[in-house]
Design an enzyme around this catalytic site. Structure first.
Site, PDB file in Angstrom:
ATOM      1  N   GLU A 233      34.036   3.712   5.826  1.00  0.00           N
ATOM      2  CA  GLU A 233      33.125   3.186   6.117  1.00  0.00           C
ATOM      3  C   GLU A 233      33.624   2.358   5.038  1.00  0.00           C
ATOM      4  OE1 GLU A 233      29.424   3.855   3.902  1.00  0.00           O
ATOM      5  OE2 GLU A 233      29.057   5.359   4.073  1.00  0.00           O
ATOM      6  N   GLU A 290      20.062  -3.033   2.815  1.00  0.00           N
ATOM      7  CA  GLU A 290      20.609  -1.413   3.167  1.00  0.00           C
ATOM      8  C   GLU A 290      20.215  -1.707   5.279  1.00  0.00           C
ATOM      9  OE1 GLU A 290      22.827   0.830   2.826  1.00  0.00           O
ATOM     10  OE2 GLU A 290      22.878  -0.017   0.379  1.00  0.00           O
TER      11      GLU A 290
END
Length: 330
Positions: A233, A290
């Site tokens: 990621e 997020e």
């Protein structure tokens, strides 16, 4: 997938294909996603959710999991990796109670893949975050925290035995946002015109390379010289917190895609297999930042003009989303 306005799995596969994105990461064995991936030729990193680790520390449960979620789709779904757990740490209160299950689950899933004769095609590993690194400066002094060595050493020892890379989630954003006094924004965004730090004869022009090389140094310091790293990621939020702007995110993703074809000062000339987090903005996540890691909007419009072309391809990530992959001609 943590959004109430996201496209269906078949639409997502079509979106990947239309942008020439060749690899994907999903964080659990979502049946709709797996069904949609059949025949797509997209290579997949599939996750064993942290909530399943204790169960999969039992060998027969691991065998069943692999049969149900991998072998029953293979080879029409092109599994490349299985990530057994994501960002589990024995010193993080949120995951400390399950850390003991990562190694047995990892070994049991590996054995299930090996018993199917697929250990050369499907590699089994786990994804760590950079909080396991105790010292990262300079990169050549990189070392794991003393209080995680009992946890990480047997895992990376198994990866050496299995000839499998370690997965690492690397975010320069969080390092910069946590210490903007000592870390410059250009260093975090790949825009510094010259090396910012020197480590012996190695000059570091960006924080991403410094973080990755600190991890390589930590692996070497633990005696594991042959373990490669896949960046499972990396991303930058476009809203919701300090330095989370559209321009910064566009700059980060664009430069990351260009950069990873060339390797790091410690491991030059070797493309860095890298997955972008994430495919979509997800409106049901918390905290606010997020929600803003997508490289596509939920309506499937590209948020940034990224090049996933034939020379450089990028795969995308989700936490119950998908990860975009980045790679050059390797």
């Amino acid at each position: 997938m943590l959004g109430n306005n996201l496209p269906s799995a078949p639409e997502v596969i079509q979106l990947f294909r239309s942008h020439n994105i060749k690899r994907m990461r999903i964080y659990d064995p979502n049946p709709a996603a797996l069904q949609a991936l059949r025949g797509s030729n997209i290579e997949l990193m599939i996750g064993v959710p942290n909530s399943d680790l204790q169960s999969l520390s039992n060998p027969s449960n691991a065998q069943s999991w692999v049969q149900r979620n991998v072998l029953s789709y293979w080879p029409s779904v092109r599994f490349r990796y299985i990530a057994v757990g994501n960002e589990v740490s024995p010193v993080n209160p949120g995951t400390a109670s399950i850390a003991q299950y990562v190694l047995p689950a990892l070994v049991n899933v590996f054995n299930a893949i090996r018993s199917a004769g697929l250990q050369d095609q499907i590699k089994v590993s786990t994804a760590i975050d950079m909080t396991l690194i105790g010292n990262s400066y300079p990169p050549s002094a990189g070392a794991f925290r003393g209080d995680v060595r009992k946890y990480i050493d047997p895992i990376i020892g198994h990866l050496t035995y299995a000839k499998t890379p370690l997965f690492a989630n690397i975010y320069t954003y969080f390092s910069y946002a946590g210490n903007p006094r000592d870390i410059s924004l250009p260093y975090a965004l790949f825009t510094s015109p010259s090396p910012v730090i020197w480590d012996g004869s190695r000059g570091y022009q960006n924080l991403f390379d410094a973080m990755l090389d600190a991890l390589y140094s930590a692996l070497e310091r633990a005696g594991q010289y042959s373990v490669d790293v896949v960046v499972s990621e990396s991303g930058w939020p476009s809203d919701g917190a300090f330095a989370a702007t559209f321009d910064n995110a566009r700059t980060y993703y664009s430069n990351l895609i260009k950069h990873v074809k060339g390797g790091t000062p410690k491991r030059p000339g070797r493309a860095i297999e890298t997955y972008l987090f994430a495919m979509f903005d997800e409106n049901q996540k918390q905290p606010e930042l997020e929600k803003h890691f997508g490289v596509f909007f939920p309506n499937k419009q590209a948020k940034y003009p990224l090049n996933f072309g034939t020379k450089r391809i990028s795969d995308i990530s989700s936490e119950n989303n998908t990860t975009v992959f980045l790679k050059s001609d390797m």
